[in-house]
Design a protein around this motif. Structure first.
Motif, PDB file in Angstrom:
ATOM      1  N   PHE A 179      61.876  53.588  70.096  1.00 35.87           N
ATOM      2  CA  PHE A 179      61.975  54.251  68.833  1.00 35.87           C
ATOM      3  C   PHE A 179      60.714  54.981  68.426  1.00 35.87           C
ATOM      4  N   TYR A 180      59.533  54.186  68.568  1.00 40.67           N
ATOM      5  CA  TYR A 180      58.362  54.970  68.098  1.00 40.67           C
ATOM      6  C   TYR A 180      58.016  56.132  68.833  1.00 40.67           C
ATOM      7  N   ALA A 181      58.140  56.261  70.112  1.00 44.14           N
ATOM      8  CA  ALA A 181      57.951  57.189  71.041  1.00 44.14           C
ATOM      9  C   ALA A 181      58.769  58.524  70.578  1.00 44.14           C
ATOM     10  N   SER A 197      63.723  63.851  66.681  1.00 44.25           N
ATOM     11  CA  SER A 197      63.636  62.510  66.955  1.00 44.25           C
ATOM     12  C   SER A 197      64.912  61.863  67.566  1.00 44.25           C
ATOM     13  N   VAL A 198      66.080  62.270  67.072  1.00 46.21           N
ATOM     14  CA  VAL A 198      67.227  61.501  67.341  1.00 46.21           C
ATOM     15  C   VAL A 198      67.471  62.005  68.885  1.00 46.21           C
ATOM     16  N   LEU A 199      67.204  63.609  69.220  1.00 45.30           N
ATOM     17  CA  LEU A 199      67.340  64.025  70.423  1.00 45.30           C
ATOM     18  C   LEU A 199      66.360  63.671  71.315  1.00 45.30           C
ATOM     19  N   SER A 200      65.401  63.314  70.904  1.00 44.02           N
ATOM     20  CA  SER A 200      64.197  62.571  71.844  1.00 44.02           C
ATOM     21  C   SER A 200      64.552  61.262  72.183  1.00 44.02           C
ATOM     22  N   ALA A 257      54.428  50.100  78.477  1.00 36.24           N
ATOM     23  CA  ALA A 257      53.367  50.916  78.587  1.00 36.24           C
ATOM     24  C   ALA A 257      53.677  52.580  78.708  1.00 36.24           C
ATOM     25  N   ILE A 258      54.515  52.969  79.309  1.00 38.70           N
ATOM     26  CA  ILE A 258      54.890  54.238  79.233  1.00 38.70           C
ATOM     27  C   ILE A 258      55.083  54.746  78.043  1.00 38.70           C
ATOM     28  N   PHE A 259      56.021  53.949  77.241  1.00 39.40           N
ATOM     29  CA  PHE A 259      56.435  54.576  75.732  1.00 39.40           C
ATOM     30  C   PHE A 259      55.140  54.329  74.698  1.00 39.40           C
ATOM     31  N   THR A 264      51.103  56.795  71.604  1.00 40.96           N
ATOM     32  CA  THR A 264      49.515  57.148  71.031  1.00 40.96           C
ATOM     33  C   THR A 264      49.039  58.675  71.256  1.00 40.96           C
ATOM     34  N   TRP A 265      49.667  59.137  72.446  1.00 41.84           N
ATOM     35  CA  TRP A 265      49.420  60.515  72.713  1.00 41.84           C
ATOM     36  C   TRP A 265      49.800  61.473  71.534  1.00 41.84           C
ATOM     37  N   PHE A 266      51.142  61.490  71.133  1.00 34.79           N
ATOM     38  CA  PHE A 266      51.575  62.420  70.259  1.00 34.79           C
ATOM     39  C   PHE A 266      51.119  61.977  69.002  1.00 34.79           C
TER      40      PHE A 266
END
Length: 274
Positions: A179-181, A197-200, A257-259, A264-266
Motif C-alpha cells: 500500500f505504501y508503494a 495510487s489506486v491504479l498503481s 524489500a522490493i516495495f 523510499t525512492w519515490f
C-alpha cells in the motif's frame, strides 16, 4: 529519533484502535448473554435483541480487522503525503525512519488485533462448565506432552514458533509496504494522485500475480524442482517444515524489500506535495 516517531504513531493510532477494541469486547459480552439465555426465551423482543447482539459481535470482528489495516494505511497517507507531509519531511529524520516507525507500529497493532479477536471469541463462548472441560483437556494434553517431550521436539517446536512469528511480522510489513508503494507512486504525479495510487496498487497486484504464475511454470520440471524431489527422501519431516518456513520468510523479505525500495525512492526523489 525512531523511538519518538513510534511514540507519536502509537498515540495517533491508539485513539482509534483502543476504542474499537473496547467496542469489540463489549459486544462479545452481549453475544455471550445472547447465547446463554436471550435466544432461548419465548419473548420475541428478547429473541430479536439476542440476534442483534450476535450480529453486532460478528460485525465488530470484521470492523476491527478491516480498520486495523485502514488506519495503518491512512496514517501513512495523512502523515507523509498530505499537509502533514510538509512538516514531517522537514524534521531531522530520514525517510527510512519514517517508514520503519509506521511498519513497526502497524505490526504491533495487527498482533494486538489478533489477540483481542481471540479474547473476544473466548468471552463470547465463555461458560463455566465448558471452560472446566477445556481446562481439563488442556491439562491432560500438557501432561501427555511432558511425558513424551524430548529435547529434539522441544527445540524444534520452539524454532517453529519463532519462525512462524517472524513470518507473520515480515508478512504484515510486506502487506503494508504494498500500500505504501502504491501511494508513493501515485503521489508522484501532479494531478489525480489518489486515482493514480489506486491504479498503481492494481498494477502491482497484477505484476505480482503474473510473476508468481510465471515462476511456478518455469520451476515445474526444472533442475530446482528435481533437486527438491531428491531431497524429500533424504530429509526428515521436521527439516521439511523448517525449510518451508524459511523459504516463505525469505520470499516475503524479497517482496517487502522490493516495495520498500520503491517507497523510499519515490518519497525521496519524486514526492509531489502540491
Amino acid at each position: 529519533m525512531l523511538r519518538k516517531l513510534m511514540k507519536h504513531e502509537f498515540r495517533a493510532t491508539g485513539r482509534i484502535m483502543l476504542p474499537l477494541f473496547l467496542i469489540l469486547l463489549v459486544t462479545s459480552v452481549g453475544a455471550n448473554f445472547s447465547t446463554r439465555g436471550l435466544l432461548e426465551t419465548d419473548n420475541k423482543f428478547l429473541d430479536v435483541l439476542g440476534v442483534l447482539l450476535v450480529m453486532a459481535f460478528a460485525i465488530a470482528i470484521v470492523g476491527v480487522c478491516v480498520m486495523s489495516m485502514v488506519v495503518m494505511v491512512q496514517r501513512f497517507y495523512k502523515n507523509l503525503l498530505q499537509d502533514e507531509g510538509y512538516v514531517m519531511m522537514t524534521l531531522p529524520v530520514s525517510v527510512h525512519q519514517h517508514i520503519w516507525s509506521k511498519l513497526i507500529v502497524s505490526a504491533v497493532w495487527f498482533a494486538l488485533t489478533l489477540v483481542v479477536v481471540c479474547l473476544a471469541c473466548f468471552i463470547m463462548a465463555f461458560d463455566v462448565g465448558f471452560v472446566h472441560q477445556i481446562a481439563a483437556g488442556f491439562r491432560e494434553l500438557f501432561q501427555e506432552i511432558c511425558r513424551n517431550l524430548s529435547a529434539y521436539y522441544a527445540i524444534n517446536g520452539t524454532a517453529v514458533i519463532v519462525e512462524f512469528l517472524v513470518m507473520c511480522f515480515v508478512g504484515c510489513c510486506a502487506m503494508c509496504l504494498q500500500f505504501y508503494a502504491a501511494l508513493a507512486i501515485g503521489h508522484s504525479r501532479p494531478n489525480h494522485k489518489m486515482a493514480w495510487s489506486v491504479l498503481s496498487f492494481f498494477a502491482i497486484q497484477f505484476i505480482m500475480q503474473f510473476l508468481g504464475g510465471m515462476g511456478i511454470v518455469l520451476l515445474d520440471e526444472s533442475w530446482f524442482h528435481h533437486l527438491l524431489l531428491g531431497w524429500t527422501d533424504n530429509i526428515s519431516g521436521m527439516a521439511s517444515v523448517h525449510l518451508g518456513m524459511v523459504a516463505m520468510i525469505l520470499g516475503e523479505v524479497v517482496v517487502g524489500a522490493i516495495f520498500y525500495v520503491l517507497t523510499t525512492w519515490f518519497l525521496k526523489k519524486r514526492l509531489n506535495l502540491e
